[in-house]
Design an enzyme around this catalytic site. Structure first.
Site, PDB file in Angstrom:
ATOM      1  N   GLY A  96      85.521  31.634  62.892  1.00  0.00           N
ATOM      2  CA  GLY A  96      85.966  32.965  63.284  1.00  0.00           C
ATOM      3  C   GLY A  96      87.473  33.014  63.389  1.00  0.00           C
ATOM      4  O   GLY A  96      88.175  32.331  62.641  1.00  0.00           O
ATOM      5  N   LEU A 118      96.306  33.518  65.982  1.00  0.00           N
ATOM      6  CA  LEU A 118      96.710  32.137  66.260  1.00  0.00           C
ATOM      7  C   LEU A 118      96.062  31.156  65.292  1.00  0.00           C
ATOM      8  O   LEU A 118      96.620  30.102  64.987  1.00  0.00           O
ATOM      9  CB  LEU A 118      96.347  31.759  67.698  1.00  0.00           C
ATOM     10  N   GLY A 119      94.873  31.482  64.830  1.00  0.00           N
ATOM     11  CA  GLY A 119      94.165  30.589  63.920  1.00  0.00           C
ATOM     12  C   GLY A 119      92.885  31.224  63.433  1.00  0.00           C
ATOM     13  O   GLY A 119      92.359  32.153  64.056  1.00  0.00           O
ATOM     14  N   ASP A 123      82.833  16.711  69.905  1.00  0.00           N
ATOM     15  CA  ASP A 123      83.714  17.094  68.797  1.00  0.00           C
ATOM     16  C   ASP A 123      85.183  16.944  69.201  1.00  0.00           C
ATOM     17  O   ASP A 123      86.012  17.809  68.902  1.00  0.00           O
ATOM     18  CB  ASP A 123      83.441  18.536  68.350  1.00  0.00           C
TER      19      ASP A 123
END
Length: 341
Positions: free
Chosen positions: A102, A96-97, A203
């Protein structure tokens, strides 16, 4: 002294008297306004509203999480953890990404899908060890669900709720105004809940806001989150963490002073809202060296004539003024007004 001199002297006294009276009159109303502002602030601080007291310290978090709650939660959710363990029949579908943190994989078991985030474990106080402690305690419709985690050597894998629409940043250009406002309202609900647990995210950005197939916003990635309420008392933070373009001025200056946790997220919400509505950021960083930010601090009317800002109506500018207040204390008061509406 001649009659002319006497007349001029009398006229001067009259002018001076009128000027002095005018100054006293203005001073009276200025003092009156000050007292009224003090009265309003006092009323804000003593409000008995059911909303979290964003102007206080100990009362800010209505149901604070703790460093040990997660152990009891794991025992209560033992069946859930077993069901979502990677070894229990899950199949990797695709990536997915990926990035410096990671990789995130899509996993499937029959008709059920989850996202598996694998990262290097950080042996620091504010690394991924704290992420699992904090994230497992979150339970809200607008916070991504963490089912369980597994650790092998220096790799930690989080099994998470899957959001088929991905993050908001990936479809920001095509985002309609009604969806932008809906996403922002959900973001506020999620942030209010997180703060009520005594936790600050630190964040928040479109990349960390995921969306389900039903257009439900989920706040994700608690890798930089931290407790700002410990043992019922507020603590100040010092770490300069997060994404610079979403950092408030007090975090950018954190190398020489401590800062409150919640106003950091409120500022990020303001930047996110501006980007949702205009598809751009208001400035590169909240520093007076940045031309746009300096105009925000010193000459907002001039900034309102620029692209992005001129697309916003007065009500939206007022909302941004509350969230993007450079003074973090006043930003908290503005947050209360946002929550009421």
């Amino acid at each position: 002294m001649s009659h002319v001199e006497i007349y001029v002297h009398d006229q001067t006294r009259v002018v001076v008297g009128i000027y002095c009276f005018k100054m006293i009159f203005q001073l009276f109303f200025a003092v009156r306004r000050c007292f009224q502002e003090m009265k309003n602030c006092r009323r804000e601080n003593t409000s008995t509203s059911r909303e979290p007291d964003f102007g206080g310290t100990e009362n800010f978090a209505s149901s604070p999480a703790t460093l040990t709650d997660y152990e009891s939660l794991l025992k209560k959710n033992e069946d859930t953890c077993k069901r979502y363990k990677f070894a229990s029949g899950w199949t990797k579908v695709r990536v997915l990404g990926e990035g410096g943190f990671g990789k995130v994989f899509l996993l499937r078991k029959k008709k059920t899908k989850i996202a598996r985030k694998c990262v290097l474990s950080q042996p620091t106080e504010y690394g991924f060890s704290s992420e699992k402690i904090i994230h497992i305690q979150m339970s809200h419709p607008n916070v991504l669900k963490l089912y369980c985690w597994e650790q092998k050597a220096n790799i930690v894998c989080f099994n998470l709720e899957y959001c088929s629409r991905g993050d908001i940043a990936s479809h920001l250009i095509d985002l309609e105004e009604k969806d932008a406002k809906s996403y922002f309202k959900q973001l506020l609900d999620g942030v209010t809940y997180i703060h009520a647990r005594g936790i600050v995210h630190r964040d928040l950005k479109p990349e960390n806001l995921l969306v389900t197939k039903d257009k439900v916003v989920k706040i994700s990635d608690f890798g930089l989150a931290d407790f700002f309420i410990v043992n019922g008392k507020e603590i100040r933070l010092t770490e300069k963490v997060g994404t610079e373009s979403y950092m408030p001025p007090e975090v950018l200056q954190s190398h020489w002073k401590r800062y409150q946790g919640p106003p950091v997220d409120l500022w990020a919400c303001g930047i996110i809202f501006f980007k949702l509505m205009t598809k751009r950021k208001p400035w590169s960083r909240a520093d007076l060296d940045d031309k746009e930010y300096k105009m925000w601090v010193e000459n907002r009317k001039g900034l309102y004539k620029k692209d992005g800002w001129k697309e916003l109506n007065k009500a939206l500018r007022t909302l941004l003024k509350l969230l993007l207040e450079p003074n973090p204390t006043q930003r908290i008061c503005g947050w209360r007004r946002v929550c009421r509406h």
